[in-house]
Every structure is written in C-alpha cells, then in structure tokens.
Design a protein around this motif. Structure first.
Motif, short mmCIF file in Angstrom:
data_model
loop_
_atom_site.label_atom_id
_atom_site.label_comp_id
_atom_site.label_asym_id
_atom_site.label_seq_id
_atom_site.Cartn_x
_atom_site.Cartn_y
_atom_site.Cartn_z
N HIS A 283 0.83 -1.20 0.00
CA HIS A 283 0.00 0.00 0.00
C HIS A 283 0.87 1.26 0.00
O HIS A 283 1.95 1.28 0.61
N ARG A 284 0.40 2.29 -0.64
CA ARG A 284 1.21 3.49 -0.86
C ARG A 284 1.69 4.13 0.43
O ARG A 284 2.81 4.63 0.52
N HIS A 285 0.83 4.15 1.47
CA HIS A 285 1.20 4.78 2.73
C HIS A 285 1.93 3.84 3.68
O HIS A 285 2.40 4.27 4.74
N SER A 286 2.02 2.56 3.35
CA SER A 286 2.57 1.57 4.28
C SER A 286 4.09 1.67 4.36
O SER A 286 4.76 1.86 3.35
N ARG A 287 4.58 1.51 5.58
CA ARG A 287 6.03 1.48 5.81
C ARG A 287 6.32 0.32 6.78
O ARG A 287 6.62 0.52 7.95
N PRO A 288 6.25 -0.92 6.30
CA PRO A 288 6.41 -2.08 7.19
C PRO A 288 7.77 -2.17 7.87
O PRO A 288 7.86 -2.59 9.02
N LEU A 289 8.83 -1.76 7.18
CA LEU A 289 10.16 -1.82 7.80
C LEU A 289 10.29 -0.78 8.90
O LEU A 289 10.95 -1.02 9.92
N ARG A 290 9.68 0.38 8.70
CA ARG A 290 9.65 1.39 9.77
C ARG A 290 8.90 0.86 10.99
O ARG A 290 9.38 0.97 12.12
N ASP A 291 7.73 0.27 10.75
CA ASP A 291 6.92 -0.25 11.87
C ASP A 291 7.66 -1.34 12.62
O ASP A 291 7.62 -1.42 13.85
N ARG A 292 8.34 -2.21 11.88
CA ARG A 292 9.13 -3.27 12.51
C ARG A 292 10.24 -2.67 13.37
O ARG A 292 10.48 -3.11 14.50
N ALA A 293 10.92 -1.66 12.85
CA ALA A 293 12.00 -1.02 13.61
C ALA A 293 11.47 -0.33 14.86
O ALA A 293 12.10 -0.36 15.92
N ILE A 294 10.31 0.29 14.76
CA ILE A 294 9.71 0.98 15.91
C ILE A 294 9.44 -0.01 17.04
O ILE A 294 9.79 0.23 18.20
#
Length: 217
Positions: A26-37
């Motif tokens: 999805h365009r707004h998704s940032r899964p690697l950021r969320d994982r790092a958080i």
C-alpha cells in the motif's frame, strides 16, 4: 510477535496479491519502519513521546552498514518526563531492523531538512511539516500489529490485543529487572523514572508469567 514482525510486508500487501514486490505494498505503508519501531521500543523501554522525538543523529551509528557492523549501538540524549535525559542501548534485533529501515524506506520520505529518525509516509497529505511520526500513529501501529498477531494465534493465552506502546515498555522493564536482579539504579537509569513505586509496578510479572510461576511450583 517478533516472528510476525519479519512478515509485516506480507500484511501490508494490497488485496489479491500473492507476491511481495515494491508495487504490492500500500502506498502509505512502511512495514520496515513499523518493525524497527516495535523492536526499538522492546529493547529500550522508551515512551512513545520519546520515540517520536528521536533524531537520526542521536544514534551512535547512523548508517545501515554501521548498524549492521556494530556490536553496541547507543541512543543518546533521550528526553523523558520532568526533563530527564538518559542513554539507552539497542538490541541486535533493533539494530538489524533499523538498518533495514534506513537502507530501504526512510530515504523515500526524507526531504533535505528531515532530521527525525522515524518519518511518516510522504504520500500522506496531513503529515507534519518536518515529516516526523506522531505519537498517535505509534498507537495505531502497535494496535494493528496486535490484531495481526492475534489473527494468527487462536490460543487466547497468546493473544496481545489491544497492544499498546506502554505494554512494550513494561515488557522491557520486566526483562531488564530479570537480567539485573532488579537493580534499582540500573532500572531508574534506563527507564528514566525516579519513582521506586513506578519501578515496582512496571517490573511486576504479567498475569501470564505469574501463572507460569505457579505451574512450575
């Protein structure tokens, strides 16, 4: 939950897609950021407000290669309640997750003046002028990860929802107490809280673990 974090790109896929490529997310998704958080919260015990205020320059290693090579990475100058400041260390999982985020995602949303460690997607029209992730979005990220986790596990004893950032802070506090023998000085220094009453409350075992003690007896 850590196993699920490695699969976050799959959960961010558009419906009807089976393979994960750059176009599937999805365009707004940032899964690697969320994982790092989540990994950073688990390994530092930072509050969500402290997390979103972090600058990239507060890391003792600021490049993907540096994070992967370092045996120890420190976050300096974290600001907590009452103007308190503390330094915290990143676990191996957090170092790897941050390296992945910096290498593959952060540059997508970082303008010339971006200094925040964690950035909202540039495609979001309502994001802050400096691109910094908001405290409320940290809640949203944790809640969604908790729901995805619970959907994978039918055993209610293993379910996490509603997962909140403070739950990760308490998990860190409990684990740190276990590792240090409940050393009061170390707990106060890493949690950024001078109240012994708060320390005692944060380091009490969750109900599931307390029940496990009884089973072992």
């Amino acid at each position: 939950m850590k196993n699920l974090l490695d699969w976050l790109p799959r959960f961010h896929q558009r419906k009807g897609r089976r393979r994960t490529t750059a176009g599937d997310i999805h365009r707004h998704s940032r899964p690697l950021r969320d994982r790092a958080i989540v990994h950073l919260l688990l390994s530092t015990g930072l509050r969500r407000e402290e997390l979103v205020r972090l600058e990239l320059t507060q890391l003792s290693a600021t490049t993907p290669a540096g994070l992967r090579a370092a045996k120890q990475v420190k976050v300096t100058g974290g600001r907590g309640k009452g103007g308190t400041q503390r330094n915290v260390f990143l676990s191996a999982d957090a170092r790897t997750a941050l390296a992945d985020y910096l290498h593959d995602e952060r540059f997508i949303d970082a303008g010339p003046a971006a200094t925040a460690l964690f950035l909202s997607a540039a495609s979001i029209g309502s994001r802050r002028p400096d691109g910094r992730t908001s405290p409320r979005s940290i809640n949203t990220i944790c809640e969604q990860i908790g729901r995805w986790h619970d959907a994978e596990h039918t055993d209610t004893a293993r379910q996490l929802s509603p997962l909140r950032p403070h739950d990760l802070r308490r998990t860190f506090a409990f684990n740190l107490a276990q590792q240090t023998g409940a050393d009061a000085y170390e707990l106060q220094r890493r949690l950024g809280h001078a109240s012994q009453r708060y320390i005692d409350r944060s380091t009490n075992p969750p109900e599931r673990i307390a029940a496990g003690y009884v089973e072992e007896l």
